[in-house]
Each structure stands twice: as structure tokens, then as C-alpha cells.
Design a protein around this motif. Structure first.
Motif, short mmCIF file in Angstrom:
data_model
loop_
_atom_site.label_atom_id
_atom_site.label_comp_id
_atom_site.label_asym_id
_atom_site.label_seq_id
_atom_site.Cartn_x
_atom_site.Cartn_y
_atom_site.Cartn_z
N PHE B 34 -13.27 67.06 20.05
CA PHE B 34 -14.65 66.95 19.58
C PHE B 34 -15.60 66.69 20.74
O PHE B 34 -16.80 66.68 20.56
N LEU B 78 -4.24 59.24 27.09
CA LEU B 78 -4.57 58.04 26.33
C LEU B 78 -3.97 58.05 24.94
O LEU B 78 -3.62 57.01 24.40
N TYR B 86 -6.04 60.37 16.80
CA TYR B 86 -6.61 59.53 17.84
C TYR B 86 -7.26 60.36 18.94
O TYR B 86 -8.27 59.96 19.50
N ALA B 88 -8.86 63.09 18.65
CA ALA B 88 -10.19 63.51 18.19
C ALA B 88 -11.20 62.40 18.48
O ALA B 88 -12.32 62.65 18.94
N ILE B 89 -10.81 61.17 18.21
CA ILE B 89 -11.72 60.04 18.42
C ILE B 89 -11.96 59.83 19.91
O ILE B 89 -13.10 59.64 20.35
N VAL B 90 -10.88 59.88 20.69
CA VAL B 90 -11.02 59.65 22.12
C VAL B 90 -11.91 60.71 22.75
O VAL B 90 -12.78 60.41 23.57
N LEU B 92 -14.25 62.45 21.30
CA LEU B 92 -15.63 62.20 20.88
C LEU B 92 -16.25 61.13 21.76
O LEU B 92 -17.38 61.26 22.24
N GLY B 93 -15.49 60.09 22.02
CA GLY B 93 -15.97 59.00 22.87
C GLY B 93 -16.21 59.49 24.29
O GLY B 93 -17.22 59.16 24.92
N PHE B 94 -15.33 60.34 24.78
CA PHE B 94 -15.50 60.87 26.13
C PHE B 94 -16.80 61.66 26.23
O PHE B 94 -17.58 61.49 27.17
N GLU B 96 -19.44 61.31 24.52
CA GLU B 96 -20.55 60.38 24.46
C GLU B 96 -20.78 59.71 25.83
O GLU B 96 -21.91 59.56 26.29
N ILE B 97 -19.68 59.36 26.48
CA ILE B 97 -19.81 58.72 27.80
C ILE B 97 -20.47 59.66 28.79
O ILE B 97 -21.37 59.28 29.53
N VAL B 100 -24.14 59.73 28.06
CA VAL B 100 -24.85 58.52 28.45
C VAL B 100 -24.99 58.43 29.97
O VAL B 100 -26.05 58.09 30.49
N VAL B 101 -23.92 58.76 30.66
CA VAL B 101 -23.97 58.68 32.12
C VAL B 101 -24.99 59.70 32.66
O VAL B 101 -25.83 59.37 33.50
N PRO B 215 -24.32 68.38 20.79
CA PRO B 215 -23.13 68.71 19.98
C PRO B 215 -23.12 70.15 19.51
O PRO B 215 -22.08 70.65 19.10
N PHE C 34 -14.94 61.89 10.10
CA PHE C 34 -15.96 61.94 11.15
C PHE C 34 -17.37 62.07 10.58
O PHE C 34 -18.33 62.08 11.34
N MET C 97 -16.09 66.91 10.15
CA MET C 97 -17.10 67.16 11.17
C MET C 97 -18.12 68.16 10.63
O MET C 97 -19.33 68.04 10.88
N ILE C 219 -19.07 55.71 17.41
CA ILE C 219 -17.97 55.26 18.27
C ILE C 219 -17.65 53.80 17.97
O ILE C 219 -16.48 53.40 17.91
N TYR C 258 -25.33 51.51 27.46
CA TYR C 258 -23.91 51.82 27.49
C TYR C 258 -23.12 51.18 26.35
O TYR C 258 -21.91 51.07 26.42
N ALA C 261 -20.43 53.27 25.16
CA ALA C 261 -19.42 53.40 26.20
C ALA C 261 -18.52 52.18 26.22
O ALA C 261 -17.31 52.28 26.43
N PHE C 264 -16.13 52.56 23.57
CA PHE C 264 -15.12 53.54 23.94
C PHE C 264 -14.09 52.92 24.87
O PHE C 264 -12.88 53.13 24.72
N LEU C 272 -4.07 52.17 25.08
CA LEU C 272 -3.11 52.06 26.16
C LEU C 272 -2.14 50.92 25.93
O LEU C 272 -0.94 51.05 26.16
#
Ligand SMILES: Nc1ncnc2c1ncn2[C@@H]1O[C@H](COP(=O)(O)OP(=O)(O)OP(=O)(O)O)[C@@H](O)[C@H]1O
Ligand SMILES: [Mg+2]
Lengths: 246, 312, 286
Positions: B34, B78, B86, B88-90, B92-94, B96-97, B100-101, B215, C34, C97, C219, C258, C261, C264, C272
Motif C-alpha cells: 500500500f 520487518l 502485516y 500491508a500495514i508496514v 502503508l506506514g513506510f 507515510e514516512i 512526512v520526510v 495515494p 484499511f 482500501m 497509522i 512526525y 512516523a 510507525f 521485530l
């Protein structure tokens, strides 16, 4: 047609039953009659259709032909949950309790959503719990945290909450350690002595027969032999029965 | 009009590269990404920064591919031991990061203003009237290269292995560790391919800013893959073309229906994509194209046979 | 610092509501939804329309919005998720989605990108022991706690709650016990919709309503649910409180942009090192 004197009408009777899963018939013309107040045990080699038979009785596999009667009433076309209300309780071989629910909640759920008049009153609940003191003591515990034997007892107790005429058990001793196996069969006798007819399937022939009244040998989906349980091993050679030499 | 067509075709080929990458990840391996727009953005920013720093376009693109492949591998690592939800969620978070960055680290990414003046490849050696044509040619070339790469990957033992795993949980469980590695590699390769699309986009506009990476980019890719038929690279090409042409064509709606502004048009498009996704999933899960359905067993048998041929 | 923790707890309470909704849907329908962020947005806009456009008092608008939105989600389930029920989690989550795109952009189409506010008076913040607490935060705490208590009681002590947990635990056995799975699923959507509506209204009171509001929480919502071990509502609430506090306190060292973030990062660390969730105990399988 009324049940009249129940001793004369078999609690569970099957005539000319055919069933299967899409392909050919697994059960081929099975007929049997379970007398009241007895433990009726079905044995047979792997893949002979024992589980299919009990699932068909419970309403999870549709009968293709033939008739299933409970205390004289035809239940062949009834849905699984309705058969429970009608007096036929089923304990699956595995996954037979809600593991993340407490023992108390399991007991409650066993009849809460059944339609029909079988809702367990407090007296039925007390009667059942009196049969299984181990379970009764642990009402607050998650069912998943019970030992294997206790879980099986809980499954029996849940089935009995609906106050059935007949209890169907699919391999109650499967996966249990030898100590629990004896305990479970003892529980089967307790259930029988409480007036419930028991129809069970067993792989563990040697352990089950001493606790059974009648034995039926099912081979390749057909009835090979019905006999008194204590005479099966004495008078017949199970091996040749299984292999199909009469 | 011709100029417009050239632009559209350029955008279609970029979108098709993204869709092909998603097809490798989702279509072939069942790994839902995602955050694919995040990988496109990462690829675009890396390319832009390297190109602005004076490396040649090829080197910039290669750097972007490496960065994205690495990021993709880490993201997959991860969650690869856990169930597919999981990932899909990770992802999506990536995504977003990355957003934001790119929005907040102005010293690096120019923030909301973005990075202008990205040097376009071959700009000096080509007369400016025909530059758009040349650039379209470059994009088509890249698309063809990606297509051939993924097509041969699909047909390789590696491709058969991932398909067998996607189709059959039992097979997946019994193959164990090998499969985990394969999936991480597949996801990383997909992410690297996405970087190519990001880099081309940066070159095409010669400036990038966060508003290019919404998106809707992911939505296009998902729509193209589901319409083209999961697993079939050829179908995806077709899917990407139809989807882009239909949706770009809806720009003309604006000329006819005056009450619609650009914003509303964008939301109508996303509503259509959402509905399209749902309808395809329900009524045509194979899409218009069709991957020949084969059993996990036969796929694995071939994979094993290939392995034997190799070793002998 | 204490102020940040307080703010974090309040944020956590808001996040907890959709996180519980997500968890319920996950444990009963077996897929991560989602559309949960877009559900937050859509329900807030429904409440806003009833409050500002139709002139209802906020409380009445919220209640009516919850009912309408519950109906909408039940219909969505019928139209979208039910036909896909047996197709596995990947298909369902991609479909969710799709639902998310539709919901969010219907809002954008109807109401534009401008931020909207509820028609409520602005109150001056109270001060307790040096902590600034505004009226919205007090309302948020009361409403969110009440909603969570209600869900807890419903799940633990009502027939519906038992049915939901039974279906989540063992669908085949639940069917054998006469529990209607489709009816249970329908109620699950209704409860999830009510929870997201409450959260949507609370967010709208606290900040403002815009088409991206749900997206900006998604998130955090997932982080909370995963932190709680995906499948345990109580875990989701605790996870949400942790996420809320961590987000606020992290503003001491990282720019407040952030927030997501940070959530996340929490997910990443958790996957992990403790994939079974913070509470540790895995739900008993089989
Ligand atoms: N769900 C199913 N679909 C198709 N075929 C099935 C299914 N379940 C069982 N069978 C087939 O039906 C036949 C009888 O199976 P069944 O489980 O009734 O045997 P069984 O006597 O209980 O064996 P066991 O002693 O191993 O438990 C077998 O050939 C089996 O492969
Ligand atoms: Mg069996």
C-alpha cells in the motif's frame, strides 16, 4: 407416529443411508439402530467413513439417500443446529470448545442460541455439572487453559446442556494420554447412566470396547458386523474383518 | 494535441512501470504494497538529489534503484515472518514516512516547494522541439527493459516458486526459510523497479514536490494490476494503458461540465478507482487478462526440475 | 511533561475507539480493515452536516449520525465484503482500501478540502494543579471511557458479545451452536461504525474536520491495535494509550509533524521484537 413408549422406539435409527462429499458415495447403504440407554461404538479402519457417518448424523454432511430418525421422528432434512434442539447433541473430534471463552461461557453458549425448547434451565445445568466436578470447579478459567481431558469433559458437558436423547462422540479419546483415556470412557459411562444414549466412534478399539455395550464394524462405508461389544474381540478376528474377509 | 498525446504516453509508460512492479509484489507473490507511492517518491527524490549533485542520469537512476531495493528489502524483512496482513500495514506506514520526510526536511528535499531544476538526460544533445519525443523513447525503452526483466523472472524457477507459494499455504509452510528469502528478494526487486519509475518522473517534470506523490499513484497501480489480471505482465501493460487513458481522458470532462473544479475531478477519479477495484475483485478477480491457472504442485515440480538441470 | 502525558492520554482515548473497532472487525471477519480511517472521516462529516447544516444540537447530531453510519456500514458489508467473505484476507484488505477511497473522496466531493468546525461554543480551559485542561478534553475523556466501558460490558456480559467472541474463536463450532454468523457480522459492523462515529465527532470537536483527518490517524490506529496483539479489544485500548503518550512525549525531541512516523516506528520495533503484541500472551489458537 407418537413416540409412545420410548423403550420400544430406538432413540436413533438409520435406514439405507448414502452420503459423500461431492465425488462418489462414502457411505453405502448404512442401516443401524441404537437401543436406548446403551453405549454404541463404531469401529473400523482408517478412511472407512466413520467420521462421515457421524457428521451425516449430526447434519454437517447431507444425506443423499436414506432416512435418519430420532426417537421415531424423521430428522434427515433438519439443519445441524436444529438437530441439537431436537435432542441430538454432537461433540466434534477436535476444536470442540471455544478456547478463548471461559468454561462458564462455553456452557452458557451451548444452548443460548438454539431455537426450540431445549434451553437449559438451572436444574439441567446443575445435573450436568454434577456429572463433571472437574469442569464445575473451573468455571472462571479460559477453556483453552484446561488440560486435554478436562477440555473433552467440557465438550461433553456443553453437549449435555441441551438435554439430548442421544450424544454423538467423534473419537473422544483421540490425542489424550492413556491416563485420560480411561477417565474419558468412565465419563461416557456416567453419561449413559444418567439416561443418555451414546453413539461414539473409536479408533482405540481395545480401550473403548470394555466401556461399550454394542459394537459396529464399518468397512469401506458398509456395515460389516454388529455385535455385543464384549463378544467382538472374543469371537471375531478384527484383522480379517477389516481386510474384508468375513 | 500531439504534444498532449506524447505527454500522456510518457505518463502511461511511467505508471505501467509502477504497475509491473506491483504485479511482481502483489500479483505474483501476494505481498500487498500500500506504500508503493512512497517507493516511487523515494526513487524520484534520490534520482533528483543525485542528478542535482552532478552524477550523470544513469548513475542517478542506478543509485535510486539501489536505495529503493534496500528500503524494500528492509520493509519486507520487518513482516516477512508474520502473516501477510502485516506487510500491508508496514508498507502503508513506510509511504507515510516518506511523505512526512519529503514535506518536512526542507534542507534535503526542499519541503513543500520541492526540488526544481533537475537536469534532464540528453537535454544538450537533442534539439528542444523534439526533446519530448526523445524522452518518450527513453521511457518506452525503460518500460520494455522492465517488462523483459520481469517476464523472464516470472518464467524462471524463482517465479514459479513464488507463485506456488502464493497459491498454497501448505506448500509455503513446508518450504519454510527458502521462501522467506525469496519473498524478501522479490519485494526488493519490485521496489527497485519502482525507483526507475520515480526517477523517470523526476526527469520528466524536471522538478518534484510532495504533491506529485499522493495515494492516487498507488491507486492507479492497484487498479492497473487488478484490471490487467494479477500475475500476467502482458495484461498489466494493457491494464495500465486503459486505466490511464480513461482517467486522463476524464480531464476533458472538466471542459464539458463547468461546475467541476480540479479538486472535485480528482475525487471523482478516486471514487471511480475505488469502485473499480471493488467491482473487479467481486466480479472479475482474474481481470481482463488471465494468468494460466496451474496447481502449486505442477509449478513446484517444474521449479525442482529446473533446479536439477542447473546443478547437473 | 505532565501536560504532555495528559494530552497523550486524551489522544490515546480517541485512538482507542477506532482501534477497538478495527480489532473487532479483524477478529470476526479476519481481515485488517484499511477503511477505518475513512470511516472516521465519513462519520464526522455526517455528524457535521446534521449539526451545522441541519441545525441539530451536537449530541443529537452525533447520535443520529452514529445510527445512519451504522446502517451505511452494514449496507457496505452486504455489497462489498459479503461477496468476498471466503476469498481470504488479502482480497478483503484490498477491497477495504477500495472502500476507503470511495468514502474519503465522497466526503471531499461533497464538502471540499476546507476544514470544518462543529457549531459549539468555545470554552476557556480549566486549570488543575498547573495542568491546562480544556472542555473538549474533559468531554473526550468522559465519552471515550463510557464508550469503552459499554463495549466491554457488551462483549463480556451480553448474548451478542458472547456470540461475537464465539464466532471469532471458532466459526464452525459457533454455527453448530446455532449462532448466525451473518447476523453477528452485521452487528459487528454496526458497533464498529458507532465507535468510529464517536471518535470522529471527538476529533472534530478537538481539532477540525477535513477529508484527510482519518488518514492522519490510520497509522496510529493500526499501531494501537497491533500493540494490543490484534484481536484483543482491551489490548487495543492499552496500545492506544501507549501510542498517544509516546506520540505527545516524542514532541520533546522530534517535530510534531512526525506523529505518525513515531507510531510507525512503534509498529516496526514491535514486529521485530514482540510480534505477539505488548500484552505478550498470544490468543489461544485452535
Ligand atoms: N471433507 C471431505 N471432502 C472430501 N472427501 C472427504 C472429506 N472428508 C473425508 N473424505 C474422504 O472420505 C473417506 C472417509 O473419510 P472419514 O473421515 O469418514 O474416515 P474415518 O473412518 O473417520 O477415518 P479415520 O479413522 O482416519 O478418522 C476418506 O476417503 C476421505 O478421504
Ligand atoms: Mg475420523
Amino acid at each position: 407416529m407418537s413416540p409412545g413408549r420410548p423403550e420400544l422406539v430406538a432413540p436413533l435409527a438409520v435406514e439405507g443411508l448414502f452420503a459423500g462429499y461431492g465425488g462418489g458415495d462414502i457411505l453405502k447403504d448404512v442401516s443401524l439402530s441404537v437401543p436406548a440407554g446403551k453405549v454404541f461404538t463404531v469401529v473400523g479402519p482408517n478412511g472407512s467413513g466413520k467420521s462421515t457417518l457421524i457428521k451425516t448424523l449430526a447434519g454437517l454432511v447431507a444425506a443423499r439417500q436414506g432416512r435418519i430418525a430420532l426417537c421415531g421422528r424423521d430428522i434427515t432434512r433438519l439443519a445441524a443446529a436444529r438437530r441439537v434442539s431436537a435432542g441430538l447433541a454432537y461433540v466434534p473430534q477436535e476444536h470442540n470448545v471455544f478456547r478463548n471463552l471461559t468454561v462458564g461461557e462455553n456452557l452458557k453458549l451451548s444452548t443460548e442460541f438454539l431455537d426450540g425448547g431445549r434451553l437449559a434451565g438451572p436444574e439441567q445445568r446443575e445435573r450436568v455439572l454434577a456429572l463433571f466436578p472437574d469442569v464445575a470447579e473451573r468455571r472462571g478459567l479460559l477453556a483453552g487453559n484446561l488440560s486435554g481431558g478436562q477440555r473433552q469433559m467440557l465438550a461433553f458437558a456443553c453437549a449435555l446442556m441441551a438435554n439430548p436423547e442421544v450424544l454423538l462422540l467423534d473419537e473422544p479419546s483421540a490425542g489424550l494420554s492413556p491416563k485420560f483415556v480411561q477417565e474419558i470412557f468412565q465419563a461416557v459411562l456416567t453419561v449413559r447412566d444418567a439416561g443418555v444414549t451414546v453413539f461414539m466412534i473409536e479408533q482405540n478399539v481395545a480401550a473403548a470396547l470394555p466401556f461399550s455395550d454394542i459394537a459396529l464394524v464399518l468397512v469401506a462405508g458398509q456395515v460389516r458386523l454388529v455385535t455385543a461389544a464384549d463378544r467382538l474381540l472374543a469371537e471375531h478376528d478384527l484383522h480379517s474383518l477389516y481386510l474384508g474377509e468375513a | 494535441m500531439i504534444a498532449y498525446l506524447v505527454t500522456i504516453l510518457t505518463l502511461v509508460s511511467i505508471a505501467a512501470i509502477v504497475a509491473l512492479a506491483l504485479n511482481l509484489q502483489w500479483g505474483l507473490c501476494g505481498m500487498v504494497n500500500f506504500g508503493i507511492v512512497g517507493f516511487v517518491a523515494l526513487g524520484a527524490y534520490t534520482t533528483a538529489l543525485l542528478a542535482l549533485a552532478g552524477t550523470g542520469p544513469i548513475l542517478a537512476l542506478a543509485g535510486a534503484v539501489a536505495v529503493c531495493a534496500l528500503a524494500g528489502g528492509l520493509v519486507a524483512l520487518l513482516s516477512v515472518r508474520l502473516s501477510e496482513e502485516y506487510l500491508a500495514i508496514v508498507t502503508l506506514g513506510f509511504g507515510e514516512i516518506v511523505r512526512v520526510v519529503s514535506l518536512n526536511e526542507a534542507w534535503l528535499t526542499g519541503g513543500a516547494l520541492g526540488l526544481p531544476g533537475i537536469p534532464r538526460p540528453l537535454i544538450e544533445s537533442v534539439p528542444s522541439e523534439s526533446y519530448d519525443w526523445v524522452f518518450l523513447g527513453l521511457c518506452l525503452l525503460a518500460l520494455a527493459a522492465v517488462f523483459l526483466l520481469l517476464e523472464s523472472l516470472t518464467r524462471s524457477p524463482f517465479g514459479r516458486l513464488v507463485r506456488a507459494v502464493r497459491d498454497d499455504d501448505v506448500v509455503a509452510a513446508t518450504l519454510g526459510k527458502n521462501v522467506l528469502r525469496t519473498r524478501v528478494v522479490a519485494f526488493a526487486v519490485g521496489s527497485g523497479v519502482t525507483a526507475v519509475a520515480g526517477g523517470l518522473q523526476a526527469f520528466h517534470f524536471s522538478y518534484i514536490d510532495p504533491s506529485q506523490f499522493t495515494p492516487i499513484v498507488s491507486a492507479y497501480a492497484f487498479m492497473a494490476v487488478i484490471a490487467g489480471g494479477r500475475g500476467s505482465n502482458r495484461g498489466i501493460l494493457l491494464g495500465a494503458c486503459t486505466v490511464m487513458v480513461l482517467l486522463e481522458g476524464s480531464r476533458f470532462l472538466k471542459d464539458f461540465v463547468e461546475v467541476l473544479d480540479a479538486e472535485q475531478l480528482a475525487s471523482i477519479r478516486l471514487i471511480l478507482i475505488g469502485l473499480g477495484l471493488i467491482l473487479f475483485l467481486i466480479y472479475r478477480p482474474q481481470g481482463f487478462g488471465r494468468e494460466p491457472r496451474r496447481s502449486a504442485g505442477s509449478l513446484l515440480g517444474e521449479a525442482a526440475a529446473d533446479g536439477r538441470e542447473r546443478t547437473s | 511533561m505532565a501536560q504532555l502525558v495528559l494530552n497523550g492520554l486524551i489522544t490515546g482515548m480517541i485512538v482507542a475507539l477506532p482501534a477497538v473497532a478495527l480489532t473487532l472487525i479483524f477478529s470476526i471477519l479476519k481481515f485488517p480493515n484499511f477503511a477505518i480511517g475513512a470511516m472516521l472521516t465519513a462519520s464526522a462529516y455526517i455528524a457535521w452536516s446534521l449539526n451545522v447544516l441541519a441545525g441539530l444540537p451536537l449530541l443529537a447530531a452525533a447520535v443520529l449520525a452514529a445510527l445512519l453510519f451504522a446502517l451505511a456500514m452494514v449496507l457496505t458489508d452486504r455489497a462489498v465484503f459479503r461477496p468476498l467473505r471466503e476469498r481470504g484476507p488479502i482480497t478483503l484488505l484490498v477491497a477495504s482500501m477500495g472502500v476507503s477511497f470511495v468514502l474519503e473522496n465522497l466526503c471531499r466531493l461533497a464538502f471540499g478540502n476546507l476544514a470544518r468546525n462543529f457549531d459549539i461554543p468555545i470554552a476557556r480551559p480549566h486549570r488543575f494543579w498547573g495542568l491546562r485542561v480544556n472542555q473538549e478534553q474533559i468531554t473526550t475523556a468522559i465519552v471515550a471511557l463510557a464508550a469503552m466501558a459499554a463495549v466491554y460490558l457488551l462483549l463480556r456480559h451480553s448474548p451478542l458479545g458472547r456470540a461475537m467472541r464465539a464466532v471469532a474463536d471458532n466459526p464452525a463450532l459457533a454455527a453448530a451452536r446455532g449462532i448466525d454468523r451473518d447476523r453477528t457480522i452485521l452487528w459487528t459492523w454496526a458497533i464498529a461504525a458507532v465507535l468510529t462515529t464517536i471518535a470522529g465527532v471527538l476529533v472534530g470537536m478537538d481539532r477540525a474536520i477535513d477529508p484527510l483527518m482519518g488518514w492522519s490517524y490510520i497509522i496510529s490506529i493500526f499501531a494501537a491495535a497491533i500493540l494490543g496483539g490484534l484481536g484483543s479489544p482491551v489490548g487495543a485500548v492499552l496500545g492506544a494509550l501507549v501510542i498517544g503518550v509516546v506520540q505527545e512525549v516524542s514532541t520533546l525531541v522530534i517535530a510534531s509533524n512526525y506523529r505518525q512516523a513515531v507510531s510507525f516506528a512503534a509498529i516496526a520495533l514491535l514486529l521485530l521484537f514482540r510480534p505477539q503484541g505488548l500484552l505478550g500472551q498470544r490468543r489461544i489458537k485452535r
